[in-house]
Design a protein around this motif. Structure first.
Motif, PDB file in Angstrom:
ATOM      1  N   VAL A  41       0.810  -1.218   0.000  1.00 41.27           N
ATOM      2  CA  VAL A  41       0.000   0.000   0.000  1.00 41.27           C
ATOM      3  C   VAL A  41       0.843   1.268   0.000  1.00 41.27           C
ATOM      4  CG1 VAL A  41      -1.950  -1.136   1.110  1.00 41.27           C
ATOM      5  CG2 VAL A  41      -0.225  -0.002   2.527  1.00 41.27           C
ATOM      6  N   LEU A  42       2.100   1.157   0.413  1.00 45.89           N
ATOM      7  CA  LEU A  42       2.946   2.352   0.473  1.00 45.89           C
ATOM      8  C   LEU A  42       3.457   2.785  -0.897  1.00 45.89           C
ATOM      9  CD1 LEU A  42       5.118   1.514   3.629  1.00 45.89           C
ATOM     10  CD2 LEU A  42       3.007   2.860   3.505  1.00 45.89           C
ATOM     11  N   THR A  43       3.355   1.901  -1.876  1.00 46.50           N
ATOM     12  CA  THR A  43       3.947   2.176  -3.191  1.00 46.50           C
ATOM     13  C   THR A  43       3.419   3.461  -3.809  1.00 46.50           C
ATOM     14  OG1 THR A  43       4.222  -0.208  -3.532  1.00 46.50           O
ATOM     15  CG2 THR A  43       4.344   1.207  -5.489  1.00 46.50           C
ATOM     16  N   ASN A  44       2.117   3.707  -3.667  1.00 52.87           N
ATOM     17  CA  ASN A  44       1.537   4.907  -4.301  1.00 52.87           C
ATOM     18  C   ASN A  44       1.188   5.999  -3.294  1.00 52.87           C
ATOM     19  OD1 ASN A  44      -0.548   3.477  -3.131  1.00 52.87           O
ATOM     20  ND2 ASN A  44      -2.012   3.842  -4.785  1.00 52.87           N
ATOM     21  N   ASP A  45       1.617   5.831  -2.037  1.00 53.06           N
ATOM     22  CA  ASP A  45       1.363   6.870  -1.034  1.00 53.06           C
ATOM     23  C   ASP A  45       2.525   7.877  -1.018  1.00 53.06           C
ATOM     24  OD1 ASP A  45      -0.897   5.455  -0.445  1.00 53.06           O
ATOM     25  OD2 ASP A  45      -0.101   4.525   1.371  1.00 53.06           O
ATOM     26  N   THR A  46       2.215   9.107  -0.644  1.00 55.34           N
ATOM     27  CA  THR A  46       3.248  10.156  -0.687  1.00 55.34           C
ATOM     28  C   THR A  46       3.300  10.925   0.633  1.00 55.34           C
ATOM     29  OG1 THR A  46       1.702  11.773  -1.660  1.00 55.34           O
ATOM     30  CG2 THR A  46       3.036  10.443  -3.178  1.00 55.34           C
ATOM     31  N   ILE A  60       8.859   7.139   2.539  1.00 56.23           N
ATOM     32  CA  ILE A  60       9.945   6.281   3.028  1.00 56.23           C
ATOM     33  C   ILE A  60       9.343   5.512   4.203  1.00 56.23           C
ATOM     34  CG2 ILE A  60      12.228   6.250   4.083  1.00 56.23           C
ATOM     35  CD1 ILE A  60      12.756   8.936   2.628  1.00 56.23           C
ATOM     36  N   PRO A  61       9.321   4.163   4.126  1.00 61.31           N
ATOM     37  CA  PRO A  61       8.621   3.385   5.168  1.00 61.31           C
ATOM     38  C   PRO A  61       8.985   3.767   6.588  1.00 61.31           C
ATOM     39  CG  PRO A  61       9.253   1.959   3.362  1.00 61.31           C
ATOM     40  CD  PRO A  61       9.871   3.299   3.072  1.00 61.31           C
ATOM     41  N   SER A  62      10.245   4.131   6.838  1.00 57.92           N
ATOM     42  CA  SER A  62      10.658   4.454   8.202  1.00 57.92           C
ATOM     43  C   SER A  62      10.081   5.781   8.689  1.00 57.92           C
ATOM     44  CB  SER A  62      12.190   4.503   8.282  1.00 57.92           C
ATOM     45  OG  SER A  62      12.704   5.516   7.419  1.00 57.92           O
ATOM     46  N   GLU A  63       9.508   6.557   7.778  1.00 50.84           N
ATOM     47  CA  GLU A  63       8.990   7.871   8.157  1.00 50.84           C
ATOM     48  C   GLU A  63       7.490   7.871   8.414  1.00 50.84           C
ATOM     49  OE1 GLU A  63      10.254  10.463   5.023  1.00 50.84           O
ATOM     50  OE2 GLU A  63      12.297  10.646   5.799  1.00 50.84           O
ATOM     51  N   VAL A  64       6.857   6.702   8.242  1.00 53.80           N
ATOM     52  CA  VAL A  64       5.409   6.635   8.434  1.00 53.80           C
ATOM     53  C   VAL A  64       5.044   5.416   9.282  1.00 53.80           C
ATOM     54  CG1 VAL A  64       4.816   7.868   6.298  1.00 53.80           C
ATOM     55  CG2 VAL A  64       5.128   5.367   6.270  1.00 53.80           C
ATOM     56  N   VAL A  65       3.820   5.459   9.778  1.00 50.65           N
ATOM     57  CA  VAL A  65       3.257   4.329  10.532  1.00 50.65           C
ATOM     58  C   VAL A  65       1.933   3.959   9.884  1.00 50.65           C
ATOM     59  CG1 VAL A  65       2.295   3.573  12.738  1.00 50.65           C
ATOM     60  CG2 VAL A  65       4.352   5.004  12.691  1.00 50.65           C
ATOM     61  N   GLY A 101      -8.195 -14.152   6.249  1.00 54.12           N
ATOM     62  CA  GLY A 101      -7.190 -14.611   5.298  1.00 54.12           C
ATOM     63  C   GLY A 101      -6.712 -13.516   4.358  1.00 54.12           C
ATOM     64  N   VAL A 102      -7.417 -12.386   4.340  1.00 55.86           N
ATOM     65  CA  VAL A 102      -7.002 -11.219   3.544  1.00 55.86           C
ATOM     66  C   VAL A 102      -6.522 -10.178   4.543  1.00 55.86           C
ATOM     67  CG1 VAL A 102      -7.711  -9.483   1.872  1.00 55.86           C
ATOM     68  CG2 VAL A 102      -8.727 -11.775   1.795  1.00 55.86           C
ATOM     69  N   GLU A 103      -5.227  -9.914   4.542  1.00 58.78           N
ATOM     70  CA  GLU A 103      -4.711  -9.054   5.602  1.00 58.78           C
ATOM     71  C   GLU A 103      -3.626  -8.107   5.104  1.00 58.78           C
ATOM     72  OE1 GLU A 103      -2.998 -11.508   8.680  1.00 58.78           O
ATOM     73  OE2 GLU A 103      -2.366 -13.012   7.234  1.00 58.78           O
ATOM     74  N   LEU A 104      -3.484  -7.033   5.848  1.00 53.57           N
ATOM     75  CA  LEU A 104      -2.467  -6.016   5.596  1.00 53.57           C
ATOM     76  C   LEU A 104      -1.503  -6.035   6.771  1.00 53.57           C
ATOM     77  CD1 LEU A 104      -1.145  -3.451   4.432  1.00 53.57           C
ATOM     78  CD2 LEU A 104      -3.033  -2.129   5.402  1.00 53.57           C
ATOM     79  N   ASP A 105      -0.222  -6.232   6.456  1.00 54.05           N
ATOM     80  CA  ASP A 105       0.809  -6.236   7.504  1.00 54.05           C
ATOM     81  C   ASP A 105       1.237  -4.791   7.761  1.00 54.05           C
ATOM     82  OD1 ASP A 105       2.946  -6.529   9.169  1.00 54.05           O
ATOM     83  OD2 ASP A 105       4.088  -7.885   7.875  1.00 54.05           O
ATOM     84  N   PRO A 106       0.890  -4.215   8.905  1.00 57.60           N
ATOM     85  CA  PRO A 106       1.239  -2.807   9.166  1.00 57.60           C
ATOM     86  C   PRO A 106       2.739  -2.561   9.172  1.00 57.60           C
ATOM     87  CG  PRO A 106      -0.382  -3.623  10.754  1.00 57.60           C
ATOM     88  CD  PRO A 106       0.154  -4.811  10.034  1.00 57.60           C
ATOM     89  N   ALA A 107       3.519  -3.579   9.490  1.00 51.79           N
ATOM     90  CA  ALA A 107       4.967  -3.383   9.594  1.00 51.79           C
ATOM     91  C   ALA A 107       5.606  -3.178   8.229  1.00 51.79           C
ATOM     92  CB  ALA A 107       5.605  -4.581  10.296  1.00 51.79           C
ATOM     93  N   THR A 108       5.028  -3.789   7.200  1.00 49.37           N
ATOM     94  CA  THR A 108       5.634  -3.709   5.866  1.00 49.37           C
ATOM     95  C   THR A 108       4.750  -3.019   4.842  1.00 49.37           C
ATOM     96  OG1 THR A 108       4.736  -5.847   5.200  1.00 49.37           O
ATOM     97  CG2 THR A 108       6.869  -5.853   6.318  1.00 49.37           C
ATOM     98  N   GLY A 109       3.449  -2.947   5.124  1.00 43.66           N
ATOM     99  CA  GLY A 109       2.515  -2.381   4.145  1.00 43.66           C
ATOM    100  C   GLY A 109       2.069  -3.385   3.102  1.00 43.66           C
ATOM    101  N   THR A 110       2.459  -4.646   3.272  1.00 44.23           N
ATOM    102  CA  THR A 110       2.137  -5.670   2.275  1.00 44.23           C
ATOM    103  C   THR A 110       0.785  -6.313   2.555  1.00 44.23           C
ATOM    104  OG1 THR A 110       4.483  -6.157   1.933  1.00 44.23           O
ATOM    105  CG2 THR A 110       2.912  -7.830   1.231  1.00 44.23           C
ATOM    106  N   VAL A 111       0.006  -6.476   1.479  1.00 41.68           N
ATOM    107  CA  VAL A 111      -1.286  -7.162   1.568  1.00 41.68           C
ATOM    108  C   VAL A 111      -1.101  -8.592   1.074  1.00 41.68           C
ATOM    109  CG1 VAL A 111      -3.665  -7.239   0.722  1.00 41.68           C
ATOM    110  CG2 VAL A 111      -2.587  -5.039   1.246  1.00 41.68           C
ATOM    111  N   SER A 112      -1.653  -9.554   1.813  1.00 45.61           N
ATOM    112  CA  SER A 112      -1.535 -10.957   1.428  1.00 45.61           C
ATOM    113  C   SER A 112      -2.907 -11.632   1.477  1.00 45.61           C
ATOM    114  CB  SER A 112      -0.560 -11.697   2.347  1.00 45.61           C
ATOM    115  OG  SER A 112      -1.025 -11.669   3.685  1.00 45.61           O
ATOM    116  N   VAL A 113      -3.020 -12.710   0.694  1.00 43.59           N
ATOM    117  CA  VAL A 113      -4.242 -13.530   0.682  1.00 43.59           C
ATOM    118  C   VAL A 113      -3.821 -14.967   0.964  1.00 43.59           C
ATOM    119  CG1 VAL A 113      -6.134 -14.432  -0.727  1.00 43.59           C
ATOM    120  CG2 VAL A 113      -5.465 -12.024  -0.926  1.00 43.59           C
TER     121      VAL A 113
END
Length: 396
Positions: free
Chosen positions: A130-135, A142-147, A158-170
């Motif tokens: 999700v961070l790819t298109n966020d500004t 920069i991932p370290s600059e946001v939460v 089973g459909v989840e977003l990992d807050p630590a990485t911003g990655t969505v998985s199924v």
């Protein structure tokens, strides 16, 4: 008596808040609005000073130029400090003013995500980040600059977003559907500087394919408990189906109940003594994970009649035509059905009317051939036909 000129230091406030993420100049020169003897001070006529530690962290004050600057990565807020100007001609002729610097947070933008559909059978560990298109401040974050915080999780865990990485998985074996996750993106520097976005994940059912079956013909006399298993050539997600992952439903049974498909196992069977013919069964194959993800196929079962053989009969000992008597006790004795001696109950016996010679009688019920008394000596012949009761056209 000589008096010092009046000196006035006026307060200063930033005209426009400074972007604390990038930093910049807040006030070019605090002396601009200060006066000495009623006119704007000449920088060479005064000295500028501040008390040690008076300038807040994140701000810098150049006492030589009067410039106030904001360091990059300075949290948003209102910062103040006092400075003093003193006349060089009269060092005790001084005045103090307050500088107010407004620092603003950088613009933050969390953008909605609509990744490509995911195959729910296999799942995907990296659907989208999700961070790819966020500004933040107009450039990719920069991932370290946001939460990242998930405020509304998907309806299926089973459909989840990992807050630590911003990655969505199924996860594998996730039912088909449209799942939404709402997350909040906040700046580490300014925790209340946040924006919200939605991730819409479309999960699709795996391709399912029920393939028609045409097994080898079956002998209807003996039947077959395992004609074919319809699941053998059916696929789910491109590979042979696992029986526990599908449900078989017979939508159109065969016209004869002796030809049947067991939905629990997928096995087609033919009962013994099933008439010859071509029988079709239509079944539906549905995924357990997604009950509406289905396909249909047809099983065509050809049932054949058993081989029937009528063998010629000749009496072993000539019959005395004067007295008459039995020539052949039963013509069926040497006849075969499916390779074994026929049972009278399984066949019918017939002759063409008028084909039995005079003096000879033929009992089509018992198969006995008799000679009437007073029959002239000679050799008498006639034809008979046996037909299978199960398949009346199966004759010899």
């Amino acid at each position: 008596n000589v008096a010092a000129a009046p000196i006035v230091a006026n307060n200063d406030t930033t005209a426009t808040p400074v972007n604390g993420y990038a930093g910049g100049t807040a006030i070019p020169n605090v002396l601009t609005n200060d006066t000495l003897n009623g006119v704007a001070v000449v920088p060479g006529a005064v000295t500028i000073s501040v008390l040690p530690g008076a300038v807040p962290a994140g701000l810098a004050f150049n006492t030589a130029t009067g410039a106030v600057t904001v360091d990059a990565e300075t949290p948003a807020g209102t910062y103040t400090f006092d400075y003093t100007i003193c006349e060089i001609l009269n060092p005790t002729n001084c005045d103090t003013a307050t500088v107010t610097v407004n620092v603003a947070a950088a613009p933050i933008n969390a953008v909605n995500d609509n990744p490509t559909p995911v195959n729910g059978y296999t799942g995907d560990t990296d659907v989208v980040n999700v961070l790819t298109n966020d500004t933040l401040n107009g450039v990719p974050v920069i991932p370290s600059e946001v939460v990242v915080t998930v405020t509304t999780p998907a309806s299926n865990p089973g459909v989840e977003l990992d807050p630590a990485t911003g990655t969505v998985s199924v996860d594998p074996q996730t039912p088909a559907g449209t799942y939404t996750i709402i997350y909040q993106l906040c700046e580490v520097l300014n925790p209340t500087n946040c924006d919200t976005a939605t991730v819409t994940v479309v999960v699709e059912g795996a391709p399912i394919n029920a393939v028609n079956d045409t097994p080898a013909p079956v002998n209807g006399y003996t039947g077959d408990t395992d004609v074919v298993n319809v699941l053998t050539n059916d696929t789910l997600n491109g590979v042979p189906v696992i029986p526990s992952e599908v449900v078989v439903t017979v939508t159109t049974p065969a016209s004869n109940p002796g030809v049947e498909l067991d939905p629990a196992t997928g096995t087609v069977s033919v009962d013994p003594q099933t008439p010859a013919g071509s029988y079709t069964i239509i079944y539906q194959l549905c995924e357990v994970l997604n009950p509406t993800n289905c396909d249909s196929a047809t099983v065509t079962v050809v049932v054949e009649a058993a081989e029937i053989e009528a063998f010629n009969d000749t009496n072993a000992t000539p019959v005395n035509g004067y007295a008459g008597g039995n020539a052949i006790p039963n013509v069926l004795t040497n006849d075969l059905l499916n390779g074994v001696v026929v049972l009278p109950s399984q066949v019918t016996i017939s002759v063409v009317p008028g084909s039995v010679p005079a003096g000879i009688t033929f009992n089509t019920t018992t198969g006995a051939v008799d000679v009437l008394a007073g029959t002239a000596a000679g050799s008498y012949t006639f034809d008979y036909t046996i037909c299978e009761i199960l398949n009346p056209t199966n004759c010899d």
